[in-house]
Structure formats: structure tokens, C-alpha cells
Design an enzyme around this catalytic site. Structure first.
Site, mmCIF file in Angstrom:
data_model
loop_
_atom_site.group_PDB
_atom_site.id
_atom_site.type_symbol
_atom_site.label_atom_id
_atom_site.label_comp_id
_atom_site.label_asym_id
_atom_site.label_seq_id
_atom_site.Cartn_x
_atom_site.Cartn_y
_atom_site.Cartn_z
ATOM 1 N N GLU A 79 4.654 4.412 9.685
ATOM 2 C CA GLU A 79 5.286 4.482 8.376
ATOM 3 C C GLU A 79 4.915 5.751 7.613
ATOM 4 O OE1 GLU A 79 5.850 -0.235 7.320
ATOM 5 O OE2 GLU A 79 3.931 0.674 6.818
ATOM 6 N N ASP A 110 -6.312 2.914 3.965
ATOM 7 C CA ASP A 110 -4.894 2.849 3.633
ATOM 8 C C ASP A 110 -4.689 3.436 2.248
ATOM 9 O OD1 ASP A 110 -2.047 1.920 3.676
ATOM 10 O OD2 ASP A 110 -2.784 0.770 5.388
ATOM 11 N N HIS A 122 -0.037 6.576 5.023
ATOM 12 C CA HIS A 122 -0.968 5.566 4.491
ATOM 13 C C HIS A 122 -2.300 6.209 4.102
ATOM 14 C CE1 HIS A 122 1.427 1.945 5.081
ATOM 15 N NE2 HIS A 122 1.775 2.386 6.272
#
Length: 555
Positions: A329, A191, A262
């Protein structure tokens, strides 16, 4: 028993004794359970469980299975057998004071789950690492348990990127999963805040990408910082050990390497992976706060080749059918501002940045399929068109999973509003670092993974369900324990047991069974949230969270 089995029939006869004279007879295909019984149950009770003497075959019994004669069939024997007439993960446990204990499973996994039930029947002493009553004789009640899971995917996701969990903690987590008959460990390895797996051809991923200079303490709006480096990573031998340890417990490990968002830790290690025509990627470091970073991978051939190299090494470490690629995301700001990204959109004939993300995911869907694996990603991979053959982890609610199942794609249901265990467990001011909606033990127990909108044919695409542990505000193992338990126990029953519709579930009965289960968790050393609320040392006064009021949306 937890999870609740499908059928239990018992009698008031004396139980089956387990003592120094107890022997173990393991049939072909039951080796994992044989080893587990000796190493775990034997160690807890102080029993060596030597092999039973050889026996001769007798006539078929009433159930149609060949019975054994001689010492193997004596009251002091635990017998493990494969019964191919049962579904793979199903088992039958038969404890009879005259014949000992027999566990039959449809496969090695079924036998292993039966052994977990045996452990519960013995009592909390069976959950310790060494005997607390040396020389004691334990008794297994005279019961016949017939059981099988509702879902084939009964998962737990652990994020080790935000807060690294050392290897021993991961192995312990696998033991806790096995004790609750969970069978998929979703390992969130990368991440913005850290890269946690050694990739030999790209050493900077761990040399640079696995460490951040400091860490936000609490929600990203918190004024508190832990002003010391945080990080760590698993060597490839660590990964091999984790995967082998899981396999011994019939748990599949599904790794996640997050793309194309990410990815700031990877870009900090290898700046050429980022959108160099928009920002100075050489100035980036591993992110030290929470949220969604706008620093995402550039849609270049170089980035594709780089991650193909990552996945090549990954496939050699993880034998799992599924490889998780994240896909969630992914901020599109840099792509919108990047001449190179816009040129790629034009070159590929795509409509927009959403389709560019879909192109990125489709590339790895094809790449993994060509190597006999299946891609799974968060439900954002639906944006711009679902990659053919991909499966979906439906996290933003049920809708992504509904859309995917209707389109004929497999789904794992893990809606944030229901089974994100980082969300707070109560409204009280003592709840540590309160995040999100209140999700009580009863709320999780009434979670239903299969949306009623799906037809029976569509519902068959629901592989199962998964609870997720995101660790932004879980700085150590004790905090992970607190957020996971006891709610993970309720989730395990939802994933395994054939429960009635949510409103009809007998939560009072579950609470009563939990009274006994808390003693097992105590024996295991689990720092769970007590029913009456957090203990003084479990609180985090003054550390800002992000509570959301009201009931969560059912979307």
C-alpha cells in the site's frame, strides 16, 4: 485434541498417574521442554517433577530404540528424547500405565509439540497458572499419538502499531501460540500510527514516533475519537526478552519494518525521510486515524542509509532467517509530484513509480542477502518486478502467491478474504465494530492454503500459512482475544493437520472437540467470542465499522 493429530491409538487400561512422585527424565536436546514442563505444567498441577534417577541402558525395544531399565523406566516417569529418525517437528507420545509417559521428537521442537499434546490429555487444569486441586492425582490416558505438521510456517501476525500491546501481552500471545502449535510470530512493529521498537542511533523514532495525540475509535469514518495520547514502544532489552521467550517455545519471531509506505511515524520523527520537495514534512505528526497515508519515504540515498542503520540494529536483535519489509500500500502520489523522485526514475532507467518501489525493495533484498538473511514482503513487492530471492506474504488473495510460486519464489499464504481475523465473525448487529466480510469459525476451518492452480513442484514453494490480526479496532487485549479466538484454533488445525479438501472436512467433529477446548481457553483466561455470540461487555454499540456484504471473493 486440537490440532488433530495424524494417528491416535488408545486402550481402556488405567491411565498414567501424574502426582507428587512423578519424575522427569530429559535427554540431550530437550532442555526447552524440560524447563517448560516444570515451570508451566508443574506450576499448574502443583508438581515439582524432579529429575528421574540415573538408569542403565537395556536392549533395543521393538521399535529399534534402546530401552531404559531401572527407576527411569518406572510408571511414574515422564521421559523426553530426541529421535533423529523422525522429521524435525514430528513427535510420538506414548503413555503406558506400566512404563510412564515417553515423548520422542525429531528435534527439540518436536518434543515440545508433544508436550503440548500431553497438556491437552491431562485436562483444563493443566492450562492454569496455579493448582486448583492441590494434591490431586491426574491421569494421562493410555494412548500412542503419532503426529507431524503439514506446514513449516504456521504463523500469526500481530499489529502493535495501531494499538500498542505491552510486553506482558506479547509474551502471553506467544504462550497462546505455543498451546496451538503455531511457530512463527510476525511482529508488525512500525506503521503510520506508531513506531514501536527502540533504535539507539535514531532516538526520535521512539521519542516522537511512538506516540500519537489521539486515536480514531472505530472505522476511519467513525465520528468518535479517544482524546488522549496513545503509544508505547519496546526497548531493545524488551525485544531480546520476547525473542528469547519465543525461542524457548520454538517460535521464530519475524520483525516487520514497513518501507517505503506506511512510514508517516518515521517521517514525523525525521522529516528529511519524506518527500520534502512536495510537502512540508516538518508539519507531519504521527497519524491519528486509519487507512493508507500518502506520506511515504523519499527514494533518496539518505533514506536508504537511514533504514540500513535501522536494519543493522534489527539484525542484532532478531536471529530469524526472514526480515519483513512490508512493501504494501505504498501510495505513489508524492513520487509522481516530486521532481527528485522523477529524477531518480530517470537516473535509474526505470519505467514508472512501480519500478521505483521495486528498486527500493531490491536494494534491501541485496542488503539482507549479503548478511545471510532473507527478505519477505507483502505481495505488492511483485509490482515492478519481484526482488530476486525475496519471499512473498500473499495478502490480497491467492493470486500474488500463485504468481510468486510459479516464478520459483517462496510464499506464505495469508489472504485477507480468508484469514484476516480482524474481519467480523457474524452478521448480527451485536458484533463489535464489524469490519470486512463475515468469516465464521467454519469458514476458517475450511480455508485451504495451497491453491489448486499450482503444480506439485510449485506448491512446494508454499512455506505455510499465517493468520493476521490488524488492530485498528482492537483497542486492548480483550478485543484481540475476541477477534482471534476461537477462529485461531481452527486456523491452527488447518496449518498443522493433514486435513482432507475443504468441502470434505468434518466440521461437526471439530465443533465437538472445541467443546472441550473452550474449557482450556477458559482456564487460560482467553476472552474468546462465545458460540452463541458476543457477551454484553464484548459489544461496542454505536461504534461504526465497515462491513462488506456477501461472500468474499476467492481471488
Amino acid at each position: 485434541m486440537i490440532p488433530a493429530p495424524r494417528s491416535v491409538q488408545g486402550s481402556a487400561l488405567p491411565g498414567v498417574p501424574l502426582d507428587a512422585a512423578t519424575t522427569l527424565s530429559a535427554g540431550p536436546g530437550t532442555g526447552t521442554t524440560e524447563r517448560w514442563l516444570r515451570l508451566t505444567l508443574g506450576a499448574a498441577l502443583g508438581l515439582s517433577l524432579p529429575p528421574a534417577p540415573e538408569s542403565t541402558a537395556g536392549p533395543e525395544n521393538a521399535s529399534g530404540h534402546e530401552s531404559a531399565t531401572g527407576a527411569e523406566n518406572a510408571p511414574g516417569t515422564v521421559r523426553l528424547r530426541i529421535d533423529e529418525s523422525l522429521p524435525a517437528e514430528a513427535y510420538v507420545l506414548d503413555a503406558d500405565s506400566g512404563r510412564g509417559v515417553e515423548i520422542r521428537g525429531g528435534s527439540g521442537a518436536g518434543v515440545f509439540w508433544g508436550a503440548q499434546t500431553l497438556r491437552q490429555l491431562i485436562g483444563p487444569d493443566a492450562f492454569r497458572r496455579a493448582p486448583v486441586r492441590p494434591g490431586a492425582t491426574y491421569a494421562v490416558p493410555n494412548v500412542t499419538v503419532e503426529d507431524a505438521p503439514r506446514f513449516g510456517w504456521r504463523g500469526l501476525m500481530l499489529d502493535v502499531s495501531r494499538h500498542f500491546m505491552p510486553k506482558d501481552g506479547v509474551l502471553r500471545q506467544l504462550d497462546l501460540m505455543a498451546a496451538h502449535k503455531l511457530n512463527v510470530f510476525h511482529f508488525h512493529l512500525t506503521d503510520d500510527q506508531g513506531w514501536r521498537i527502540e533504535i539507539k542511533r535514531y532516538p526520535k523514532l521512539t521519542e516522537t514516533g511512538s506516540w500519537r495525540a489521539r486515536t480514531k475509535f472505530g472505522h476511519r469514518a467513525s465520528p468518535h475519537w479517544e482524546e488522549k495520547p496513545h503509544g508505547g514502544f519496546y526497548t531493545q532489552d524488551d525485544i531480546r526478552e520476547i525473542v528469547a521467550y519465543a525461542a524457548e517455545r520454538h517460535i521464530a519471531v519475524v520483525p516487520e519494518i514497513d518501507i517505503p509506505g506506511h512510514s508517516q511515524a518515521a517521517i514525523a520523527a525525521y522529516p528529511e525521510l519524506g518527500n520534502t520537495d512536495v510537502i512540508d514534512t516538518h508539519s507531519l505528526s504521527v497519524w491519528d486515524t486509519w487507512g493508507v497515508s500518502k506520506n511515504v519515504l523519499a527514494p533518496t540515498d539518505n533514506a536508504l542509509r537511514f533504514y540500513e542503520g535501522v536494519f543493522e540494529e534489527l539484525l542484532g536483535l532478531f536471529p530469524s532467517e526472514f526480515i519483513h519489509v512490508g512493501g504494501d500500500e505504498c501510495a505513489k502520489d508524492q513520487w509522481k509530484a516530486s521532481p527528485a523522485a522523477q529524477a531518480r526514475i530517470t537516473e535509474l532507467g526505470l519505467a514508472d513509480e512501480d519500478e521505483l518501489q521495486s528498486w527500493f525493495i531490491r536494494h534491501f533484498d541485496d542488503w539482507l542477502s549479503a548478511r545471510g538473511r532473507r527478505l519477505i514482503g507483502w505481495d505488492e513487492i511483485l509490482e515492478g518486478g519481484l526482488a530476486p530471492g525475496a519471499a512473498v506474504s500473499s495478502w490480497r488473495g491467492y493470486q500474488g502467491g500463485i504468481t510468486a510460486a510459479r516464478a520459483g519464489h517462496d510464499v506464505v499464504m495469508c489472504p485477507e478474504q480468508q484469514v484476516y481475523l480482524d474481519h467480523r465473525q457474524a452478521e448480527g448487529p451485536d458484533e463489535p465494530v464489524p469490519i470486512g466480510f463475515v468469516r465464521t469459525l467454519e469458514d476458517v476451518y475450511r480455508f485451504e492454503p495451497v491453491p489448486p492452480e499450482l503444480t506439485p513442484a510449485q506448491a512446494r514453494h508454499v512455506l505455510g500459512t499465517q493468520a493476521n490480526l490488524w488492530t485498528e479496532v482492537m483497542e486492548d487485549r480483550a478485543r484481540v482475544d475476541y477477534q482471534a479466538f476461537p477462529r485461531l484454533v481452527a486456523f491452527a488445525e488447518v496449518a498443522w493437520s493433514a486435513l482432507p479438501p475443504p468441502a470434505e472436512r468434518d466440521f461437526a467433529d471439530f465443533e465437538e472437540r472445541m467443546t472441550a477446548h473452550y474449557t482450556r481457553l477458559d482456564a487460560l483466561g482467553v476472552a474468546y467470542r462465545p458460540p452463541a455470540g458476543p457477551l454484553p461487555w464484548q459489544r461496542r454499540p454505536g461504534v461504526l465499522g465497515r462491513p462488506i456484504e456477501g461472500p468474499p471473493p476467492n481471488v
